[in-house]
Write a protein that holds these residues in place. Structure first.
Motif, PDB file in Angstrom:
ATOM      1  N   MET A 285      29.477 -15.986 -27.794  1.00 16.47           N
ATOM      2  CA  MET A 285      28.924 -16.152 -29.143  1.00 16.47           C
ATOM      3  C   MET A 285      29.943 -16.861 -30.025  1.00 16.47           C
ATOM      4  O   MET A 285      31.084 -16.415 -30.160  1.00 16.47           O
ATOM      5  CB  MET A 285      28.583 -14.784 -29.745  1.00 16.47           C
ATOM      6  N   ASP A 286      29.539 -17.972 -30.617  1.00 15.67           N
ATOM      7  CA  ASP A 286      30.410 -18.725 -31.513  1.00 15.67           C
ATOM      8  C   ASP A 286      30.250 -18.209 -32.947  1.00 15.67           C
ATOM      9  O   ASP A 286      29.127 -17.999 -33.405  1.00 15.67           O
ATOM     10  CB  ASP A 286      30.065 -20.218 -31.472  1.00 15.67           C
ATOM     11  N   ILE A 287      31.368 -18.017 -33.615  1.00 12.34           N
ATOM     12  CA  ILE A 287      31.353 -17.612 -35.025  1.00 12.34           C
ATOM     13  C   ILE A 287      32.056 -18.696 -35.821  1.00 12.34           C
ATOM     14  O   ILE A 287      33.245 -18.963 -35.621  1.00 12.34           O
ATOM     15  CB  ILE A 287      32.047 -16.254 -35.235  1.00 12.34           C
ATOM     16  N   VAL A 288      31.319 -19.349 -36.705  1.00  8.84           N
ATOM     17  CA  VAL A 288      31.867 -20.426 -37.531  1.00  8.84           C
ATOM     18  C   VAL A 288      31.980 -19.914 -38.967  1.00  8.84           C
ATOM     19  O   VAL A 288      30.982 -19.523 -39.578  1.00  8.84           O
ATOM     20  CB  VAL A 288      30.960 -21.674 -37.489  1.00  8.84           C
ATOM     21  N   VAL A 289      33.189 -19.917 -39.497  1.00 10.85           N
ATOM     22  CA  VAL A 289      33.436 -19.445 -40.858  1.00 10.85           C
ATOM     23  C   VAL A 289      33.818 -20.640 -41.719  1.00 10.85           C
ATOM     24  O   VAL A 289      34.724 -21.399 -41.370  1.00 10.85           O
ATOM     25  CB  VAL A 289      34.558 -18.390 -40.903  1.00 10.85           C
ATOM     26  N   LYS A 290      33.122 -20.823 -42.823  1.00 15.28           N
ATOM     27  CA  LYS A 290      33.430 -21.950 -43.710  1.00 15.28           C
ATOM     28  C   LYS A 290      33.335 -21.506 -45.163  1.00 15.28           C
ATOM     29  O   LYS A 290      32.708 -20.492 -45.489  1.00 15.28           O
ATOM     30  CB  LYS A 290      32.464 -23.106 -43.455  1.00 15.28           C
ATOM     31  N   GLY A 291      33.954 -22.276 -46.028  1.00 14.80           N
ATOM     32  CA  GLY A 291      33.911 -21.982 -47.452  1.00 14.80           C
ATOM     33  C   GLY A 291      33.103 -23.026 -48.194  1.00 14.80           C
ATOM     34  O   GLY A 291      33.159 -24.210 -47.847  1.00 14.80           O
ATOM     35  N   HIS A 292      32.343 -22.586 -49.184  1.00 12.00           N
ATOM     36  CA  HIS A 292      31.583 -23.513 -50.034  1.00 12.00           C
ATOM     37  C   HIS A 292      32.314 -23.627 -51.354  1.00 12.00           C
ATOM     38  O   HIS A 292      32.270 -22.735 -52.198  1.00 12.00           O
ATOM     39  CB  HIS A 292      30.155 -22.990 -50.248  1.00 12.00           C
TER      40      HIS A 292
ATOM     41  N   GLU B 188      42.999 -17.294 -43.614  1.00  9.66           N
ATOM     42  CA  GLU B 188      42.997 -17.060 -42.167  1.00  9.66           C
ATOM     43  C   GLU B 188      42.789 -15.581 -41.855  1.00  9.66           C
ATOM     44  O   GLU B 188      42.151 -15.223 -40.865  1.00  9.66           O
ATOM     45  CB  GLU B 188      44.321 -17.546 -41.571  1.00  9.66           C
ATOM     46  N   ARG B 189      43.320 -14.716 -42.712  1.00 13.22           N
ATOM     47  CA  ARG B 189      43.144 -13.279 -42.512  1.00 13.22           C
ATOM     48  C   ARG B 189      41.664 -12.894 -42.578  1.00 13.22           C
ATOM     49  O   ARG B 189      41.195 -12.061 -41.806  1.00 13.22           O
ATOM     50  CB  ARG B 189      43.934 -12.526 -43.579  1.00 13.22           C
ATOM     51  N   PHE B 190      40.932 -13.546 -43.497  1.00  9.92           N
ATOM     52  CA  PHE B 190      39.509 -13.252 -43.625  1.00  9.92           C
ATOM     53  C   PHE B 190      38.750 -13.772 -42.410  1.00  9.92           C
ATOM     54  O   PHE B 190      37.826 -13.116 -41.912  1.00  9.92           O
ATOM     55  CB  PHE B 190      38.952 -13.889 -44.903  1.00  9.92           C
TER      56      PHE B 190
ATOM     57  N   VAL C  44      36.374 -11.477 -40.022  1.00  5.20           N
ATOM     58  CA  VAL C  44      34.967 -11.786 -39.746  1.00  5.20           C
ATOM     59  C   VAL C  44      34.678 -11.652 -38.250  1.00  5.20           C
ATOM     60  O   VAL C  44      33.680 -11.055 -37.838  1.00  5.20           O
ATOM     61  CB  VAL C  44      34.609 -13.209 -40.229  1.00  5.20           C
ATOM     62  N   GLY C  45      35.568 -12.213 -37.417  1.00  7.53           N
ATOM     63  CA  GLY C  45      35.378 -12.125 -35.976  1.00  7.53           C
ATOM     64  C   GLY C  45      35.339 -10.690 -35.485  1.00  7.53           C
ATOM     65  O   GLY C  45      34.509 -10.326 -34.636  1.00  7.53           O
ATOM     66  N   GLU C  46      36.221  -9.852 -36.027  1.00  5.70           N
ATOM     67  CA  GLU C  46      36.253  -8.443 -35.629  1.00  5.70           C
ATOM     68  C   GLU C  46      35.037  -7.685 -36.149  1.00  5.70           C
ATOM     69  O   GLU C  46      34.477  -6.832 -35.450  1.00  5.70           O
ATOM     70  CB  GLU C  46      37.542  -7.799 -36.152  1.00  5.70           C
ATOM     71  N   LYS C  47      34.620  -8.014 -37.368  1.00  4.93           N
ATOM     72  CA  LYS C  47      33.509  -7.306 -38.006  1.00  4.93           C
ATOM     73  C   LYS C  47      32.179  -7.598 -37.330  1.00  4.93           C
ATOM     74  O   LYS C  47      31.323  -6.696 -37.207  1.00  4.93           O
ATOM     75  CB  LYS C  47      33.437  -7.719 -39.485  1.00  4.93           C
ATOM     76  N   LEU C  48      31.992  -8.839 -36.876  1.00  8.32           N
ATOM     77  CA  LEU C  48      30.696  -9.254 -36.337  1.00  8.32           C
ATOM     78  C   LEU C  48      30.652  -9.286 -34.812  1.00  8.32           C
ATOM     79  O   LEU C  48      29.666  -9.715 -34.222  1.00  8.32           O
ATOM     80  CB  LEU C  48      30.323 -10.633 -36.894  1.00  8.32           C
TER      81      LEU C  48
ATOM     82  N   LEU D   1      28.600  -5.668 -46.827  1.00  6.33           N
ATOM     83  CA  LEU D   1      27.216  -5.541 -47.268  1.00  6.33           C
ATOM     84  C   LEU D   1      26.296  -6.491 -46.502  1.00  6.33           C
ATOM     85  O   LEU D   1      25.205  -6.110 -46.071  1.00  6.33           O
ATOM     86  CB  LEU D   1      27.118  -5.822 -48.768  1.00  6.33           C
ATOM     87  N   ALA D   2      26.745  -7.733 -46.323  1.00  2.46           N
ATOM     88  CA  ALA D   2      25.928  -8.715 -45.601  1.00  2.46           C
ATOM     89  C   ALA D   2      25.770  -8.325 -44.136  1.00  2.46           C
ATOM     90  O   ALA D   2      24.692  -8.474 -43.552  1.00  2.46           O
ATOM     91  CB  ALA D   2      26.556 -10.104 -45.716  1.00  2.46           C
ATOM     92  N   SER D   3      26.835  -7.803 -43.546  1.00  2.00           N
ATOM     93  CA  SER D   3      26.775  -7.362 -42.152  1.00  2.00           C
ATOM     94  C   SER D   3      25.791  -6.217 -41.975  1.00  2.00           C
ATOM     95  O   SER D   3      25.026  -6.173 -41.006  1.00  2.00           O
ATOM     96  CB  SER D   3      28.175  -6.938 -41.680  1.00  2.00           C
TER      97      SER D   3
END
Length: 209
Positions: A1-8, A14-16, A20-24, A82-84
């Motif tokens: 499973m690929d997890i792509v994290v980006k900012g708008h 990097e810590r976040f 995210v990878g650990e949370k999801l 909350l989103a998770s």
């Protein structure tokens, strides 16, 4: 499973990203068909919105329907939590629906429950008919009102589907509307949420067809 994290319009620490990878990571256990997760972090700059300044949107892509969950909080980690939790609830809803429809008794479809929509034309309200106060031209876009303006463009693969499936997928992405191609008519159509628990359907009839 690929997890792509980006900012708008914001940087993603990097810590976040690691969090995210650990949370999801558990999502694969809830949906074995998941292909990828897109996680977008955005920041509200208005100081009056401090309690909702960080927003996280999670979009799950799988061999099934697209599922989306989003939440806002004072910090990105709380927003992610909350989103998770919302995404988990959506995935359980999908799993429950599969179990029910595989059983000997299937529930009434949304199309049947909203059959009256096809015979009762929607009537526009005075507000919907009112002319806008002003129009602003931005590139090829004509925007009504004075702003503030946020323009975001998204393109999604379209698969023709029945009305009840369109309502179902609208609920999964958490929007008040859903654009699709109706398998019965072949027309581009939109289902949308009205006041209370009512729904509406708009079919686009192309001239000459």
């Amino acid at each position: 499973m690929d997890i792509v994290v980006k900012g708008h319009k914001t940087e993603v620490p990097e810590r976040f990203r690691k969090h995210v990878g650990e949370k999801l990571e558990h999502i694969q256990k809830l949906d074995h068909k998941v292909i990828s997760l897109d996680v977008e972090l955005s920041k509200e700059r208005n100081p009056r919105q401090a309690e909702r300044s960080e927003r996280v949107e999670i979009t799950l892509h799988s061999r099934g329907p697209v599922i989306r969950a989003e939440a806002s909080a004072p910090d990105p980690y709380s927003a992610l939590d909350l989103a998770s939790a919302k995404l988990d609830a959506q995935l359980r809803k999908v799993a429950d629906r599969r179990r029910v429809h595989k059983g000997p008794r299937s529930p009434m479809s949304v199309a049947e429950a909203t059959a009256k929509l096809s015979s009762a034309p929607d009537v526009a309200t005075p507000e919907e008919l009112a002319e806008p106060v002003s129009r602003t031209k931005i590139g090829c876009l004509e925007v009504e009102g004075d702003g503030p303006l946020v323009v975001r463009e998204k393109t999604h693969a379209a698969v023709p589907m029945a009305l009840d499936q369109a309502f179902y997928e609208m609920e999964l992405v958490g929007h008040d509307f859903y654009l699709f191609q109706d398998t019965d008519t072949g027309q581009p159509s939109v289902v949308y949420r009205r006041h209370g628990y009512d729904y509406g359907v708009i079919h686009l009839k192309i001239e000459g067809q």
